[in-house]
Motif scaffolding. Sequence first.
Motif, mmCIF file in Angstrom:
data_model
loop_
_atom_site.group_PDB
_atom_site.id
_atom_site.type_symbol
_atom_site.label_atom_id
_atom_site.label_comp_id
_atom_site.label_asym_id
_atom_site.label_seq_id
_atom_site.Cartn_x
_atom_site.Cartn_y
_atom_site.Cartn_z
ATOM 1 N N SER A 142 0.824 -1.204 0.000
ATOM 2 C CA SER A 142 0.000 0.000 0.000
ATOM 3 C C SER A 142 0.859 1.255 0.000
ATOM 4 C CB SER A 142 -0.927 -0.016 1.217
ATOM 5 O OG SER A 142 -1.698 1.156 1.291
ATOM 6 N N LYS A 143 1.895 1.263 0.816
ATOM 7 C CA LYS A 143 2.774 2.429 0.902
ATOM 8 C C LYS A 143 3.567 2.625 -0.392
ATOM 9 C CE LYS A 143 3.256 2.876 5.893
ATOM 10 N NZ LYS A 143 4.192 2.989 7.030
ATOM 11 N N ALA A 144 3.763 1.522 -1.129
ATOM 12 C CA ALA A 144 4.461 1.629 -2.412
ATOM 13 C C ALA A 144 3.549 2.124 -3.525
ATOM 14 C CB ALA A 144 5.052 0.275 -2.787
ATOM 15 N N GLY A 145 2.270 2.334 -3.199
ATOM 16 C CA GLY A 145 1.333 2.855 -4.183
ATOM 17 C C GLY A 145 0.517 1.807 -4.903
ATOM 18 N N ASP A 146 0.660 0.543 -4.526
ATOM 19 C CA ASP A 146 -0.126 -0.508 -5.155
ATOM 20 C C ASP A 146 -1.558 -0.489 -4.631
ATOM 21 O OD1 ASP A 146 2.158 -1.311 -6.441
ATOM 22 O OD2 ASP A 146 2.608 -2.933 -5.020
ATOM 23 N N ARG A 147 -2.485 -0.924 -5.466
ATOM 24 C CA ARG A 147 -3.874 -1.060 -5.033
ATOM 25 C C ARG A 147 -4.023 -2.427 -4.368
ATOM 26 N NH1 ARG A 147 -8.626 -3.259 -6.720
ATOM 27 N NH2 ARG A 147 -10.538 -2.106 -6.170
ATOM 28 N N VAL A 148 -4.290 -2.428 -3.088
ATOM 29 C CA VAL A 148 -4.390 -3.662 -2.319
ATOM 30 C C VAL A 148 -5.860 -4.050 -2.157
ATOM 31 C CG1 VAL A 148 -3.939 -4.751 -0.082
ATOM 32 C CG2 VAL A 148 -2.244 -3.204 -1.094
ATOM 33 N N SER A 149 -6.132 -5.330 -2.357
ATOM 34 C CA SER A 149 -7.470 -5.882 -2.127
ATOM 35 C C SER A 149 -7.299 -7.120 -1.246
ATOM 36 C CB SER A 149 -8.153 -6.229 -3.452
ATOM 37 O OG SER A 149 -9.432 -6.774 -3.239
ATOM 38 N N GLY A 150 -6.743 -6.890 -0.059
ATOM 39 C CA GLY A 150 -6.424 -7.990 0.847
ATOM 40 C C GLY A 150 -7.640 -8.459 1.624
ATOM 41 N N ARG A 151 -7.651 -9.750 1.909
ATOM 42 C CA ARG A 151 -8.755 -10.346 2.657
ATOM 43 C C ARG A 151 -8.196 -11.304 3.709
ATOM 44 N NH1 ARG A 151 -10.608 -6.845 0.166
ATOM 45 N NH2 ARG A 151 -12.238 -6.887 -1.450
ATOM 46 N N VAL A 152 -8.727 -11.206 4.911
ATOM 47 C CA VAL A 152 -8.410 -12.158 5.975
ATOM 48 C C VAL A 152 -9.717 -12.753 6.463
ATOM 49 C CG1 VAL A 152 -7.370 -12.537 8.242
ATOM 50 C CG2 VAL A 152 -6.369 -10.841 6.678
ATOM 51 N N ILE A 153 -9.768 -14.071 6.527
ATOM 52 C CA ILE A 153 -10.921 -14.756 7.099
ATOM 53 C C ILE A 153 -10.424 -15.618 8.245
ATOM 54 C CG2 ILE A 153 -12.878 -16.286 6.744
ATOM 55 C CD1 ILE A 153 -11.238 -14.758 3.703
ATOM 56 N N ASN A 154 -10.800 -15.260 9.454
ATOM 57 C CA ASN A 154 -10.411 -16.005 10.647
ATOM 58 C C ASN A 154 -11.483 -17.025 11.005
ATOM 59 O OD1 ASN A 154 -8.001 -14.551 11.016
ATOM 60 N ND2 ASN A 154 -9.046 -12.943 12.173
ATOM 61 N N THR A 155 -11.091 -17.997 11.813
ATOM 62 C CA THR A 155 -12.024 -19.055 12.199
ATOM 63 C C THR A 155 -12.211 -19.046 13.703
ATOM 64 O OG1 THR A 155 -11.251 -20.396 10.332
ATOM 65 C CG2 THR A 155 -12.560 -21.504 12.029
ATOM 66 N N SER A 156 -13.364 -18.564 14.131
ATOM 67 C CA SER A 156 -13.745 -18.635 15.526
ATOM 68 C C SER A 156 -14.639 -19.859 15.702
ATOM 69 C CB SER A 156 -14.452 -17.341 15.951
ATOM 70 O OG SER A 156 -14.737 -17.349 17.331
ATOM 71 N N SER A 157 -15.604 -19.804 16.595
ATOM 72 C CA SER A 157 -16.446 -20.964 16.886
ATOM 73 C C SER A 157 -17.620 -20.494 17.737
ATOM 74 C CB SER A 157 -15.640 -22.016 17.647
ATOM 75 O OG SER A 157 -16.475 -23.002 18.206
ATOM 76 N N GLY A 158 -18.696 -21.268 17.701
ATOM 77 C CA GLY A 158 -19.772 -21.012 18.646
ATOM 78 C C GLY A 158 -19.280 -21.079 20.073
ATOM 79 N N ALA A 159 -18.268 -21.919 20.320
ATOM 80 C CA ALA A 159 -17.669 -21.996 21.655
ATOM 81 C C ALA A 159 -17.025 -20.677 22.046
ATOM 82 C CB ALA A 159 -16.636 -23.121 21.702
ATOM 83 N N GLY A 160 -16.453 -19.972 21.077
ATOM 84 C CA GLY A 160 -15.853 -18.675 21.361
ATOM 85 C C GLY A 160 -16.870 -17.577 21.548
ATOM 86 N N LEU A 161 -18.054 -17.737 20.944
ATOM 87 C CA LEU A 161 -19.091 -16.724 21.063
ATOM 88 C C LEU A 161 -19.939 -16.911 22.309
ATOM 89 C CD1 LEU A 161 -20.355 -16.635 17.364
ATOM 90 C CD2 LEU A 161 -18.478 -15.354 18.408
ATOM 91 N N LEU A 162 -20.181 -18.176 22.691
ATOM 92 C CA LEU A 162 -21.094 -18.462 23.798
ATOM 93 C C LEU A 162 -20.469 -19.267 24.925
ATOM 94 C CD1 LEU A 162 -24.231 -19.455 21.678
ATOM 95 C CD2 LEU A 162 -23.665 -17.218 22.623
ATOM 96 N N GLY A 163 -19.269 -19.823 24.709
ATOM 97 C CA GLY A 163 -18.669 -20.723 25.686
ATOM 98 C C GLY A 163 -19.130 -22.153 25.442
ATOM 99 N N SER A 164 -18.366 -23.107 25.951
ATOM 100 C CA SER A 164 -18.697 -24.521 25.761
ATOM 101 C C SER A 164 -18.126 -25.324 26.917
ATOM 102 C CB SER A 164 -18.129 -25.033 24.432
ATOM 103 O OG SER A 164 -18.417 -26.397 24.246
ATOM 104 N N VAL A 165 -18.985 -26.051 27.608
ATOM 105 C CA VAL A 165 -18.550 -26.860 28.743
ATOM 106 C C VAL A 165 -17.513 -27.891 28.281
ATOM 107 C CG1 VAL A 165 -19.303 -28.592 30.413
ATOM 108 C CG2 VAL A 165 -20.679 -26.538 30.043
ATOM 109 N N GLY A 166 -16.431 -27.988 29.030
ATOM 110 C CA GLY A 166 -15.367 -28.929 28.704
ATOM 111 C C GLY A 166 -14.367 -28.410 27.694
ATOM 112 N N GLN A 167 -14.486 -27.136 27.312
ATOM 113 C CA GLN A 167 -13.600 -26.568 26.294
ATOM 114 C C GLN A 167 -13.111 -25.172 26.692
ATOM 115 O OE1 GLN A 167 -16.059 -26.922 22.616
ATOM 116 N NE2 GLN A 167 -14.480 -28.363 21.966
ATOM 117 N N ALA A 168 -12.710 -25.014 27.937
ATOM 118 C CA ALA A 168 -12.295 -23.684 28.390
ATOM 119 C C ALA A 168 -11.129 -23.150 27.568
ATOM 120 C CB ALA A 168 -11.920 -23.733 29.872
ATOM 121 N N ASN A 169 -10.149 -23.999 27.258
ATOM 122 C CA ASN A 169 -8.985 -23.555 26.481
ATOM 123 C C ASN A 169 -9.385 -23.154 25.068
ATOM 124 O OD1 ASN A 169 -9.613 -26.214 25.791
ATOM 125 N ND2 ASN A 169 -7.546 -27.007 26.150
ATOM 126 N N TYR A 170 -10.169 -24.003 24.424
ATOM 127 C CA TYR A 170 -10.618 -23.768 23.053
ATOM 128 C C TYR A 170 -11.541 -22.545 22.981
ATOM 129 C CZ TYR A 170 -13.054 -24.910 18.633
ATOM 130 O OH TYR A 170 -13.610 -24.872 17.384
#
Length: 305
Positions: A142-170
């Motif tokens: 970007s700083k070099a003047g190029d047109r950037v169309s970058g995309r990042v897709i991360n992977t969470s989980s319902g466990a990360g949104l609401l919690g999950s018994v037996g998966q505190a670490n995850y």
Amino acid sequence: MGICAGRVVVVTGAGRGIGREHALEFARQGARVVVNDLGTGPGGDGGSPGPALAVAEEIRGFGGQAVASNDDVADWDGAARLVKTAVSAYGRLDVLVNNAGFVRDRMLVSMTEQDWDDVVRVHLKGHFAPLRHAAAYWRERSKAGDRVSGRVINTSSGAGLLGSVGQANYAAAKAGIAALTQVAAAELGRYGVTVNAIAPAARTRMTEEVFAGAMARPESGFDAMHPANVAPLVVWLGSAESGHVTGRMFEVEGGVVSVATGWRHGPAVDCGARWSPADLGPALTALLSSAPPPEPVYGTSPQPG
């Protein structure tokens, strides 16, 4: 040609399951793919270059372009090499899909320090490290003047949104990924990069016991828990078309896609001064009665608000 024709995509944890389906669908949609996988077991044990090599070969077999990577995404230098592999092989990087992970499920009172450290490392640091190196690459472009169309897709989980018994670490790691996604979206937009996350439900090595009974619908033959159902959303988020979407969390299961909404400022009460502890009880009781009840943690019955 496909909606990702000519784009260069890195998919971590792409040797099996959901990640494999991401890699295959990106290739079908015209992308050139770096298939990254350590080839470990479901609990992070062992390792083999075989799964990544097999998926890359499968892509080349139907006319696509792919190379394999066995770098450890939770290793700082390994994550840097992963980004360099894409640039060396195809001259650029357009999309990073952070998917790699494993589980070591234990009830909290039985979880070891190693169970915690290993799961948080591969999920949370394994998202941050590739994201950090990809972001540096896009910032330079970007700083070099190029047109950037970058995309990042991360992977969470319902466990990360609401919690999950037996998966505190995850669950803690996946909740961290949700927050990381929001921060990265806010910081990287100036460079032409969007950052979103998914919370998928599908049958993989990590979830096969949970979803063992969720098979194809007899009347349609549609397997709602097949990991291939997750890939179309991820591929669209990785396309040039998705440039107006960033900082969002999508849940996907079978043919259902929804937008998850997380913590928000809720009802408040102001006494105009410092609270007395004795006064807070009645005030908080009234406050909670005006707030929506929390979603139940996976593995529990609904809890009172």
